[in-house]
Scaffold this motif. Sequence first.
Motif, PDB file in Angstrom:
ATOM      1  N   GLN A 130     -70.477  78.226  30.743  1.00  0.00           N
ATOM      2  CA  GLN A 130     -70.416  78.120  29.293  1.00  0.00           C
ATOM      3  C   GLN A 130     -69.748  79.388  28.749  1.00  0.00           C
ATOM      4  OE1 GLN A 130     -70.872  77.027  25.428  1.00  0.00           O
ATOM      5  NE2 GLN A 130     -71.710  75.700  26.996  1.00  0.00           N
ATOM      6  N   PRO A 131     -68.636  79.263  28.013  1.00  0.00           N
ATOM      7  CA  PRO A 131     -67.923  80.461  27.554  1.00  0.00           C
ATOM      8  C   PRO A 131     -68.588  81.176  26.379  1.00  0.00           C
ATOM      9  CG  PRO A 131     -66.833  78.508  26.741  1.00  0.00           C
ATOM     10  CD  PRO A 131     -67.944  78.025  27.637  1.00  0.00           C
ATOM     11  N   PHE A 132     -69.647  80.591  25.834  1.00  0.00           N
ATOM     12  CA  PHE A 132     -70.303  81.185  24.671  1.00  0.00           C
ATOM     13  C   PHE A 132     -71.734  81.577  25.020  1.00  0.00           C
ATOM     14  CE2 PHE A 132     -67.319  77.871  23.245  1.00  0.00           C
ATOM     15  CZ  PHE A 132     -66.380  78.685  22.624  1.00  0.00           C
ATOM     16  N   SER A 133     -72.243  82.549  24.317  1.00  0.00           N
ATOM     17  CA  SER A 133     -73.628  82.976  24.524  1.00  0.00           C
ATOM     18  C   SER A 133     -74.372  82.902  23.202  1.00  0.00           C
ATOM     19  CB  SER A 133     -73.669  84.400  25.082  1.00  0.00           C
ATOM     20  OG  SER A 133     -72.996  85.307  24.218  1.00  0.00           O
ATOM     21  N   ARG A 134     -75.678  82.939  23.293  1.00  0.00           N
ATOM     22  CA  ARG A 134     -76.504  82.835  22.095  1.00  0.00           C
ATOM     23  C   ARG A 134     -76.660  84.192  21.411  1.00  0.00           C
ATOM     24  NH1 ARG A 134     -81.930  79.740  22.682  1.00  0.00           N
ATOM     25  NH2 ARG A 134     -81.497  79.430  20.457  1.00  0.00           N
ATOM     26  N   ALA A 135     -76.701  84.156  20.093  1.00  0.00           N
ATOM     27  CA  ALA A 135     -77.021  85.355  19.314  1.00  0.00           C
ATOM     28  C   ALA A 135     -78.509  85.658  19.479  1.00  0.00           C
ATOM     29  CB  ALA A 135     -76.677  85.109  17.843  1.00  0.00           C
ATOM     30  N   LEU A 152     -74.481  66.875  18.241  1.00  0.00           N
ATOM     31  CA  LEU A 152     -74.430  67.865  19.311  1.00  0.00           C
ATOM     32  C   LEU A 152     -73.524  69.039  18.963  1.00  0.00           C
ATOM     33  CD1 LEU A 152     -74.444  65.662  22.539  1.00  0.00           C
ATOM     34  CD2 LEU A 152     -76.326  66.965  21.515  1.00  0.00           C
ATOM     35  N   ALA A 153     -72.450  68.800  18.194  1.00  0.00           N
ATOM     36  CA  ALA A 153     -71.628  69.915  17.730  1.00  0.00           C
ATOM     37  C   ALA A 153     -72.437  70.819  16.809  1.00  0.00           C
ATOM     38  CB  ALA A 153     -70.388  69.394  17.006  1.00  0.00           C
ATOM     39  N   CYS A 154     -73.248  70.215  15.953  1.00  0.00           N
ATOM     40  CA  CYS A 154     -74.130  70.983  15.077  1.00  0.00           C
ATOM     41  C   CYS A 154     -75.148  71.761  15.907  1.00  0.00           C
ATOM     42  CB  CYS A 154     -74.839  70.043  14.102  1.00  0.00           C
ATOM     43  SG  CYS A 154     -75.928  70.850  12.921  1.00  0.00           S
ATOM     44  N   ALA A 155     -75.751  71.093  16.876  1.00  0.00           N
ATOM     45  CA  ALA A 155     -76.768  71.731  17.709  1.00  0.00           C
ATOM     46  C   ALA A 155     -76.190  72.909  18.479  1.00  0.00           C
ATOM     47  CB  ALA A 155     -77.361  70.711  18.667  1.00  0.00           C
ATOM     48  N   HIS A 156     -75.004  72.744  19.026  1.00  0.00           N
ATOM     49  CA  HIS A 156     -74.385  73.817  19.798  1.00  0.00           C
ATOM     50  C   HIS A 156     -74.127  75.037  18.934  1.00  0.00           C
ATOM     51  CE1 HIS A 156     -71.125  76.047  21.832  1.00  0.00           C
ATOM     52  NE2 HIS A 156     -71.724  75.639  22.944  1.00  0.00           N
ATOM     53  N   GLU A 195     -69.747  66.175  29.647  1.00  0.00           N
ATOM     54  CA  GLU A 195     -69.503  66.989  28.463  1.00  0.00           C
ATOM     55  C   GLU A 195     -70.805  67.303  27.735  1.00  0.00           C
ATOM     56  OE1 GLU A 195     -65.864  67.215  25.390  1.00  0.00           O
ATOM     57  OE2 GLU A 195     -66.938  65.319  25.342  1.00  0.00           O
ATOM     58  N   VAL A 196     -71.719  66.332  27.671  1.00  0.00           N
ATOM     59  CA  VAL A 196     -73.035  66.603  27.084  1.00  0.00           C
ATOM     60  C   VAL A 196     -73.717  67.737  27.839  1.00  0.00           C
ATOM     61  CG1 VAL A 196     -75.358  65.675  26.755  1.00  0.00           C
ATOM     62  CG2 VAL A 196     -73.383  64.296  26.113  1.00  0.00           C
ATOM     63  N   ALA A 197     -73.696  67.682  29.164  1.00  0.00           N
ATOM     64  CA  ALA A 197     -74.320  68.738  29.966  1.00  0.00           C
ATOM     65  C   ALA A 197     -73.660  70.083  29.703  1.00  0.00           C
ATOM     66  CB  ALA A 197     -74.230  68.383  31.443  1.00  0.00           C
ATOM     67  N   PHE A 198     -72.351  70.081  29.544  1.00  0.00           N
ATOM     68  CA  PHE A 198     -71.636  71.319  29.240  1.00  0.00           C
ATOM     69  C   PHE A 198     -72.078  71.888  27.893  1.00  0.00           C
ATOM     70  CE2 PHE A 198     -67.939  73.248  27.089  1.00  0.00           C
ATOM     71  CZ  PHE A 198     -67.758  74.354  27.909  1.00  0.00           C
ATOM     72  N   VAL A 199     -72.179  71.038  26.896  1.00  0.00           N
ATOM     73  CA  VAL A 199     -72.610  71.488  25.561  1.00  0.00           C
ATOM     74  C   VAL A 199     -74.027  72.059  25.626  1.00  0.00           C
ATOM     75  CG1 VAL A 199     -73.195  70.692  23.236  1.00  0.00           C
ATOM     76  CG2 VAL A 199     -71.077  69.921  24.312  1.00  0.00           C
ATOM     77  N   LEU A 200     -74.912  71.385  26.334  1.00  0.00           N
ATOM     78  CA  LEU A 200     -76.313  71.821  26.408  1.00  0.00           C
ATOM     79  C   LEU A 200     -76.488  73.082  27.233  1.00  0.00           C
ATOM     80  CD1 LEU A 200     -78.175  68.411  26.944  1.00  0.00           C
ATOM     81  CD2 LEU A 200     -77.738  69.620  24.801  1.00  0.00           C
ATOM     82  N   SER A 201     -75.515  73.428  28.060  1.00  0.00           N
ATOM     83  CA  SER A 201     -75.681  74.579  28.952  1.00  0.00           C
ATOM     84  C   SER A 201     -75.766  75.907  28.213  1.00  0.00           C
ATOM     85  CB  SER A 201     -74.535  74.621  29.975  1.00  0.00           C
ATOM     86  OG  SER A 201     -73.295  74.902  29.339  1.00  0.00           O
ATOM     87  N   ILE A 202     -75.479  75.924  26.932  1.00  0.00           N
ATOM     88  CA  ILE A 202     -75.650  77.159  26.167  1.00  0.00           C
ATOM     89  C   ILE A 202     -77.111  77.551  26.059  1.00  0.00           C
ATOM     90  CG2 ILE A 202     -75.796  76.051  23.870  1.00  0.00           C
ATOM     91  CD1 ILE A 202     -74.110  78.458  22.849  1.00  0.00           C
ATOM     92  N   GLY A 203     -78.013  76.573  26.188  1.00  0.00           N
ATOM     93  CA  GLY A 203     -79.446  76.827  26.078  1.00  0.00           C
ATOM     94  C   GLY A 203     -79.941  76.701  24.644  1.00  0.00           C
ATOM     95  N   GLY A 204     -81.242  76.589  24.508  1.00  0.00           N
ATOM     96  CA  GLY A 204     -81.835  76.525  23.174  1.00  0.00           C
ATOM     97  C   GLY A 204     -81.826  75.152  22.538  1.00  0.00           C
ATOM     98  N   ILE A 205     -81.351  74.134  23.280  1.00  0.00           N
ATOM     99  CA  ILE A 205     -81.271  72.776  22.741  1.00  0.00           C
ATOM    100  C   ILE A 205     -82.113  71.850  23.603  1.00  0.00           C
ATOM    101  CG2 ILE A 205     -79.780  70.837  22.119  1.00  0.00           C
ATOM    102  CD1 ILE A 205     -77.439  72.848  22.031  1.00  0.00           C
TER     103      ILE A 205
END
Length: 447
Positions: A130-135, A152-156, A195-205
């Motif tokens: 995942q190229p992004f990390s959580r604040a 899911l875009a909102c959730a991410h 793609e869903v798994a990729f989006v969720l891999s940021i964590g927190g969802i």
Amino acid sequence: MDQTPNITANRLPPDMLARNFSDAHPPLTEGQATIESDRCYFCYDAPCIEACPTGIDIPGFIKKISTGNIPGSARTILESNIFGGSCARVCPTEILCEGKCVRNTQEDRPIQIGALQRHATDWQMRAGAQPFSRAPLTGKRIAVVGAGPAGLACAHRLAMQGHDVVVFDARPRAGGLNEYGVAAYKLADEFAQKEVAFVLSIGGITIENEMVLGRDITLASLRAEYDAVFLGIGHAGVRALGIAGEYFPGVRNAVEFIEDLRASPTKSDVAVGRRVVVIGGGNTAIDAAVQAKRLGAEEVTLVYRRAAENMSATTVEQEWAQTNDVTIRYWSAPMRIDGTEDGVASVTFARGVVKDGRAVYDQGDYTLEADMVLKAVGQLFLPDPLAEDEIVIEGGRIRVDAEGRTTMTGVYAGGDCTAGEDLTVAAVRDGRNAAEAITADLMKAGN
């Protein structure tokens, strides 16, 4: 659906079905991507960016491909559109970014922006990171209703901003229309779930499946428990034709037909008629017609009530249908479906023409033999789950401001349940923008 004598599964052998429902447009090779990216003029004031609902820096990501910086290219795309992979496959680029490309002239052809976007995002998903990390965590909890591209875009984006998100979805699997409503050959090889798994891999969802708004949860209960609520509930209803014979065996909604195909790993268990008539003029109609043909139907006719240029399906989609041996008839309004309790026999259409600027169907009629009819005349937003809430429905959709705020404090909405283009990329934009509004409003309130 009830089987009729002429509607059967296994019309084609397994190897042919596998070919017919494999990836319709193979990806670019590394060499092809490099050559194509070098064709870009890298316009400073690029019209392609303006044409993209999510505002991706298109010259920027293409420039990175041309210099070999694929990770940077993917990040540029995904920071604007986390569903860049599916949008590269399903977006009508011919009327969006590629349609505005400065190379799109009679003497030249536009840059293959969609294919290049796929090249970069596919690399990122294969890389697995995942190229992004959580604040830093905010301690805020947001409820999202609907696990489609908008939700899911909102959730991410909310997860990136440090909030915890719970997504409630009515379906057994997340993904929305990407999972249930797009032709199998457009998002092949379980891409929607990857793609869903990729989006969720940021964590927190967290996703809670088979949770139906109005049955298992209510807007009132979500507002009481969460700091904000986003509604990405799409269209749950399907328009009726309103003609005689609509409920004969062999007549079904095209969206249900497509769902069956999406759910089947082999397609061999999905029944199709010999002579199939598809009624409608959008992408759902095209997807249903082409897939019926690829399942083994002998004749498939798509019938639309207006002219080709009035169809919401683009010229490219119409040509794709014809390439797949689908006959398209225009200026034909359905009058009745004839048949018996054993199934459909035919569909009769009135011929139309333009008179004084409006469509008039007084040019006689004709009949098509059919043993299967697929209705694709539009989907509807059903406001019933919100009937007890003081939220304004306007023009058959949830009313929102430019940033997705509804008329109810703390409740936001986006995607097909709100007014605008019924496109995956537009839904992603709505979800992303609503997430920004949610965070801004929480900060403004001092929470």
